[in-house]
Design a protein around this motif. Sequence first.
Motif, PDB file in Angstrom:
ATOM      1  N   UNK A   1       0.833  -1.287  -0.106  1.00 37.15           N
ATOM      2  CA  UNK A   1       0.140   0.040   0.017  1.00 37.15           C
ATOM      3  C   UNK A   1       0.888   1.492   0.020  1.00 37.15           C
ATOM      4  N   UNK A   2       0.502   2.298  -0.684  1.00 36.90           N
ATOM      5  CA  UNK A   2       0.641   3.823  -0.505  1.00 36.90           C
ATOM      6  C   UNK A   2      -0.282   4.510  -0.146  1.00 36.90           C
ATOM      7  N   UNK A   3      -0.140   5.314   0.928  1.00 38.08           N
ATOM      8  CA  UNK A   3      -1.035   6.334   1.222  1.00 38.08           C
ATOM      9  C   UNK A   3      -1.008   7.739   1.032  1.00 38.08           C
ATOM     10  N   UNK A   4      -1.681   8.309   0.413  1.00 38.82           N
ATOM     11  CA  UNK A   4      -1.910   9.855   0.094  1.00 38.82           C
ATOM     12  C   UNK A   4      -2.494  10.231   1.201  1.00 38.82           C
ATOM     13  N   UNK A   5      -1.786  11.273   2.328  1.00 35.56           N
ATOM     14  CA  UNK A   5      -2.491  11.777   3.240  1.00 35.56           C
ATOM     15  C   UNK A   5      -2.499  13.138   3.339  1.00 35.56           C
ATOM     16  N   UNK A   6      -3.552  14.121   3.373  1.00 36.71           N
ATOM     17  CA  UNK A   6      -3.781  15.288   3.277  1.00 36.71           C
ATOM     18  C   UNK A   6      -3.317  15.859   4.549  1.00 36.71           C
ATOM     19  N   UNK A   7      -2.477  16.852   4.733  1.00 39.16           N
ATOM     20  CA  UNK A   7      -1.966  17.422   5.914  1.00 39.16           C
ATOM     21  C   UNK A   7      -2.660  18.305   6.329  1.00 39.16           C
TER      22      UNK A   7
END
Length: 152
Positions: free
Chosen positions: A98-104
């Motif tokens: 998995x790769x997670x794109x996380x909005x800061x």
Amino acid sequence: MSIEGLIERIQVNCKQRGKQLTEKRKLVLHALLRAEKAMSAYEIVDYCQQELAQTVQAMSVYRALEFLEAEHLVHKLKVSNKFIVCSHIECDHEHGIPQFLICTKCNKISEQTVDPTMVSGLQTNARQEGFTVVQPQLEINCVCDECLKHDE
């Protein structure tokens, strides 16, 4: 599929593999599914108390999370030490790294699957530098489009 239906299906799958989805494990999974966001173990304790009217001890939550992670039902976000339901939880097969794109800004998270050639490239580069990749999960800090619009 409803949360209850999904948990029932997961329970059957676990039983077929000789695993047991105990009541506490179901409670923790139910909380994560219902909350629809990443939560720490203590946030899960609070959520269970406030939203589900269930009391659960932090150690029980940690043990449940350990099981759920081993069964590929949840992922641990290493940077924030929070847990999120796998976006492929309804599938019965492995989906890779998995790769997670996380909005800061708003903490919105999107799970993607990493291209295997990218992972092998990272592993090769690490080896050349004298390192061995032990957990290739990627967490990338981003700003989602909605937050970007609010900043304009």
